[in-house]
Design a protein around this motif. Structure first.
Motif, PDB file in Angstrom:
ATOM      1  N   SER A  85      48.719  41.122  51.821  1.00 36.11           N
ATOM      2  CA  SER A  85      48.454  42.377  52.514  1.00 36.11           C
ATOM      3  C   SER A  85      47.033  42.843  52.186  1.00 36.11           C
ATOM      4  CB  SER A  85      49.461  43.437  52.077  1.00 36.11           C
ATOM      5  OG  SER A  85      49.198  43.838  50.742  1.00 36.11           O
ATOM      6  N   PRO A  86      46.477  43.752  52.955  1.00 36.86           N
ATOM      7  CA  PRO A  86      45.114  44.236  52.657  1.00 36.86           C
ATOM      8  C   PRO A  86      44.976  44.783  51.240  1.00 36.86           C
ATOM      9  CG  PRO A  86      45.762  44.887  54.867  1.00 36.86           C
ATOM     10  CD  PRO A  86      46.983  44.279  54.229  1.00 36.86           C
ATOM     11  N   GLU A  87      46.065  45.286  50.687  1.00 36.58           N
ATOM     12  CA  GLU A  87      46.010  45.808  49.313  1.00 36.58           C
ATOM     13  C   GLU A  87      45.783  44.711  48.275  1.00 36.58           C
ATOM     14  OE1 GLU A  87      47.326  48.613  51.979  1.00 36.58           O
ATOM     15  OE2 GLU A  87      48.381  46.714  51.570  1.00 36.58           O
ATOM     16  N   ASP A  88      45.930  43.465  48.667  1.00 43.99           N
ATOM     17  CA  ASP A  88      45.685  42.346  47.759  1.00 43.99           C
ATOM     18  C   ASP A  88      44.218  41.925  47.733  1.00 43.99           C
ATOM     19  OD1 ASP A  88      48.760  41.050  48.977  1.00 43.99           O
ATOM     20  OD2 ASP A  88      48.440  41.986  47.011  1.00 43.99           O
ATOM     21  N   THR A  89      43.407  42.547  48.541  1.00 39.79           N
ATOM     22  CA  THR A  89      41.981  42.212  48.586  1.00 39.79           C
ATOM     23  C   THR A  89      41.305  42.511  47.258  1.00 39.79           C
ATOM     24  OG1 THR A  89      41.794  42.562  50.973  1.00 39.79           O
ATOM     25  CG2 THR A  89      39.786  42.827  49.684  1.00 39.79           C
ATOM     26  N   GLY A  90      40.454  41.578  46.831  1.00 40.75           N
ATOM     27  CA  GLY A  90      39.709  41.782  45.602  1.00 40.75           C
ATOM     28  C   GLY A  90      39.173  40.476  45.061  1.00 40.75           C
ATOM     29  N   VAL A  91      38.454  40.577  43.971  1.00 43.57           N
ATOM     30  CA  VAL A  91      38.002  39.386  43.258  1.00 43.57           C
ATOM     31  C   VAL A  91      39.067  39.034  42.234  1.00 43.57           C
ATOM     32  CG1 VAL A  91      36.227  38.384  41.797  1.00 43.57           C
ATOM     33  CG2 VAL A  91      35.588  40.010  43.602  1.00 43.57           C
ATOM     34  N   TYR A  92      39.505  37.810  42.278  1.00 35.45           N
ATOM     35  CA  TYR A  92      40.558  37.333  41.390  1.00 35.45           C
ATOM     36  C   TYR A  92      39.934  36.519  40.259  1.00 35.45           C
ATOM     37  CZ  TYR A  92      44.266  38.924  44.453  1.00 35.45           C
ATOM     38  OH  TYR A  92      45.126  39.709  45.187  1.00 35.45           O
ATOM     39  N   TYR A  93      40.323  36.857  39.054  1.00 41.10           N
ATOM     40  CA  TYR A  93      39.807  36.206  37.858  1.00 41.10           C
ATOM     41  C   TYR A  93      40.945  35.522  37.108  1.00 41.10           C
ATOM     42  CZ  TYR A  93      35.821  39.369  38.532  1.00 41.10           C
ATOM     43  OH  TYR A  93      34.757  40.058  39.039  1.00 41.10           O
ATOM     44  N   CYS A  94      40.682  34.316  36.637  1.00 41.76           N
ATOM     45  CA  CYS A  94      41.613  33.697  35.709  1.00 41.76           C
ATOM     46  C   CYS A  94      41.073  33.902  34.307  1.00 41.76           C
ATOM     47  CB  CYS A  94      41.813  32.219  36.016  1.00 41.76           C
ATOM     48  SG  CYS A  94      40.324  31.206  35.927  1.00 41.76           S
ATOM     49  N   ALA A  95      41.989  33.902  33.353  1.00 42.77           N
ATOM     50  CA  ALA A  95      41.599  34.172  31.974  1.00 42.77           C
ATOM     51  C   ALA A  95      42.542  33.438  31.032  1.00 42.77           C
ATOM     52  CB  ALA A  95      41.629  35.680  31.706  1.00 42.77           C
ATOM     53  N   ALA A  96      42.046  33.190  29.829  1.00 44.86           N
ATOM     54  CA  ALA A  96      42.823  32.475  28.824  1.00 44.86           C
ATOM     55  C   ALA A  96      42.939  33.322  27.564  1.00 44.86           C
ATOM     56  CB  ALA A  96      42.163  31.136  28.491  1.00 44.86           C
ATOM     57  N   ALA A  97      44.150  33.383  27.056  1.00 46.88           N
ATOM     58  CA  ALA A  97      44.426  34.120  25.825  1.00 46.88           C
ATOM     59  C   ALA A  97      45.042  33.165  24.802  1.00 46.88           C
ATOM     60  CB  ALA A  97      45.389  35.267  26.095  1.00 46.88           C
ATOM     61  N   PRO A  98      44.879  33.438  23.527  1.00 45.08           N
ATOM     62  CA  PRO A  98      45.510  32.588  22.511  1.00 45.08           C
ATOM     63  C   PRO A  98      47.006  32.475  22.760  1.00 45.08           C
ATOM     64  CG  PRO A  98      43.986  34.115  21.475  1.00 45.08           C
ATOM     65  CD  PRO A  98      44.102  34.525  22.909  1.00 45.08           C
ATOM     66  N   GLY A  99      47.556  31.313  22.489  1.00 47.14           N
ATOM     67  CA  GLY A  99      48.965  31.095  22.732  1.00 47.14           C
ATOM     68  C   GLY A  99      49.871  31.969  21.890  1.00 47.14           C
TER      69      GLY A  99
END
Length: 125
Positions: A85-99
């Motif tokens: 939906s239009p509300e999903d518009t944006g820049v998407y970032y992936c990220a990693a956190a310690p397990g």
């Protein structure tokens, strides 16, 4: 760890996209991975996370439409996004956190040590 996100684009409402994030390094499986997004003029918000052990977590706004998954053999985490939906518009970032990060903390961007460059998703008719 270096992260490279891809798969963004411009789609119409109701369409699907799959984002990918490839990680460098040989310890990918030990990290919990997350997806965040940032819309214009808004703060970065949590979308989904996959804990290095069992467990996936979603923002209420995407639960049932988005699916996070990972392929440790390919050092890749995915975000399948359906019924956009239009509300999903944006820049998407992936990220990693310690397990070892507690699952309750995976919704906070402050828990993540490494970030990809972002991929733009635009949902518009």
């Amino acid at each position: 760890v270096q992260l490279q996100a891809s798969g963004g684009g411009t789609v119409q409402p109701g369409a699907s996209l799959r984002l990918s994030c490839v990680a460098s390094g040989r310890t990918f499986s030990s990290y919990s991975m997350g997806w965040f997004r940032q819309a214009p003029g808004k703060e970065r918000e949590f979308v989904a996370a996959d804990r290095s052990g069992p467990g996936t977590y979603y923002a209420n706004s995407v639960r049932g439409r988005f699916t996070i998954s990972r392929d440790n053999a390919k050092n890749t985490v995915y975000l399948q996004m359906n019924r956009l939906s239009p509300e999903d518009t944006g820049v998407y970032y992936c990220a990693a956190a310690p397990g070892t990060t507690l699952s309750s903390l995976l919704r906070s961007w402050k828990s993540y040590d490494y970030w990809g460059q972002g991929t733009l998703v635009t949902v518009s008719s």
